[in-house]
Design a protein around this motif. Structure first.
Motif, PDB file in Angstrom:
ATOM      1  N   GLU A   4       0.831  -1.201   0.000  1.00 53.02           N
ATOM      2  CA  GLU A   4       0.000   0.000   0.000  1.00 53.02           C
ATOM      3  C   GLU A   4       0.868   1.254   0.000  1.00 53.02           C
ATOM      4  O   GLU A   4       0.653   2.178  -0.793  1.00 53.02           O
ATOM      5  CB  GLU A   4      -0.896  -0.014   1.239  1.00 53.02           C
ATOM      6  CG  GLU A   4      -1.796   1.164   1.373  1.00 53.02           C
ATOM      7  CD  GLU A   4      -2.609   1.116   2.659  1.00 53.02           C
ATOM      8  OE1 GLU A   4      -3.462   1.994   2.814  1.00 53.02           O
ATOM      9  OE2 GLU A   4      -2.395   0.223   3.499  1.00 53.02           O
ATOM     10  N   GLY A  34      -3.684   2.906  -3.400  1.00 49.53           N
ATOM     11  CA  GLY A  34      -3.037   2.165  -2.315  1.00 49.53           C
ATOM     12  C   GLY A  34      -3.994   1.231  -1.608  1.00 49.53           C
ATOM     13  O   GLY A  34      -3.635   0.098  -1.266  1.00 49.53           O
ATOM     14  N   ARG A  35      -5.222   1.673  -1.388  1.00 45.38           N
ATOM     15  CA  ARG A  35      -6.222   0.814  -0.733  1.00 45.38           C
ATOM     16  C   ARG A  35      -6.570  -0.383  -1.605  1.00 45.38           C
ATOM     17  O   ARG A  35      -6.743  -1.487  -1.116  1.00 45.38           O
ATOM     18  CB  ARG A  35      -7.507   1.592  -0.435  1.00 45.38           C
ATOM     19  CG  ARG A  35      -7.323   2.835   0.354  1.00 45.38           C
ATOM     20  CD  ARG A  35      -7.069   2.595   1.792  1.00 45.38           C
ATOM     21  NE  ARG A  35      -6.970   3.903   2.440  1.00 45.38           N
ATOM     22  CZ  ARG A  35      -6.352   4.099   3.568  1.00 45.38           C
ATOM     23  NH1 ARG A  35      -5.792   3.122   4.193  1.00 45.38           N
ATOM     24  NH2 ARG A  35      -6.283   5.301   4.087  1.00 45.38           N
ATOM     25  N   TRP A  38      -3.703  -2.746  -1.393  1.00 43.01           N
ATOM     26  CA  TRP A  38      -3.765  -3.383  -0.079  1.00 43.01           C
ATOM     27  C   TRP A  38      -4.779  -4.526  -0.092  1.00 43.01           C
ATOM     28  O   TRP A  38      -4.514  -5.614   0.419  1.00 43.01           O
ATOM     29  CB  TRP A  38      -4.138  -2.359   0.991  1.00 43.01           C
ATOM     30  CG  TRP A  38      -4.376  -2.969   2.334  1.00 43.01           C
ATOM     31  CD1 TRP A  38      -3.441  -3.326   3.257  1.00 43.01           C
ATOM     32  CD2 TRP A  38      -5.645  -3.309   2.897  1.00 43.01           C
ATOM     33  NE1 TRP A  38      -4.058  -3.860   4.361  1.00 43.01           N
ATOM     34  CE2 TRP A  38      -5.412  -3.860   4.165  1.00 43.01           C
ATOM     35  CE3 TRP A  38      -6.952  -3.195   2.453  1.00 43.01           C
ATOM     36  CZ2 TRP A  38      -6.433  -4.299   4.986  1.00 43.01           C
ATOM     37  CZ3 TRP A  38      -7.980  -3.631   3.276  1.00 43.01           C
ATOM     38  CH2 TRP A  38      -7.708  -4.174   4.526  1.00 43.01           C
ATOM     39  N   ALA A  62     -10.073  -1.051   4.742  1.00 44.79           N
ATOM     40  CA  ALA A  62      -9.544  -0.024   3.848  1.00 44.79           C
ATOM     41  C   ALA A  62     -10.156   1.347   4.081  1.00 44.79           C
ATOM     42  O   ALA A  62      -9.491   2.356   3.845  1.00 44.79           O
ATOM     43  CB  ALA A  62      -9.768  -0.439   2.391  1.00 44.79           C
TER      44      ALA A  62
END
Length: 108
Positions: A4, A34-35, A38, A62
């Motif tokens: 992330e 990034g989420r 992730w 998230a």
């Protein structure tokens, strides 16, 4: 979390922001990317174990549980970048000047 953060840096570093509003747009795009990364990493890691990674787990981890971090990032990162711009350590990227403006000609 490492994936992330890597995505945050990559998206943020590749973007071309020229002011505070563009900085916020870039920050939101980096956070969303990034989420997503992730979630993909969690799916891969938890898919190996007996537990699965559900949509509810993704949304909770998230977004809902991350609200304090999201708020802090939306406040602190632009403040730090603006402070670095004022000190001259990091400059906002200036838009390219057109050939007419470089030659001193005015446009109507």
């Amino acid at each position: 979390m490492a994936f992330e953060r890597m995505t945050y840096g990559l998206v943020y570093g590749l973007s071309r922001w020229q002011g505070v509003i563009a900085l916020y747009r870039c920050l939101v795009a980096a956070m969303l990317a990034g989420r997503i990364v992730w979630g993909i990493a969690q799916m891969a890691f938890l898919g190996i174990t007996s537990e699965g990674f559900t949509w509810r787990m993704f949304l909770m981890g998230a977004f809902l549980n991350a609200i304090p971090g999201i708020v802090i990032q939306r406040i602190l990162i632009p403040a730090v970048v603006v402070a670095l711009n004022r000190t001259g350590l990091v400059r906002f990227k200036q838009p390219q000047m057109s050939a007419q403006r470089m030659n001193g000609q005015r446009t109507a």
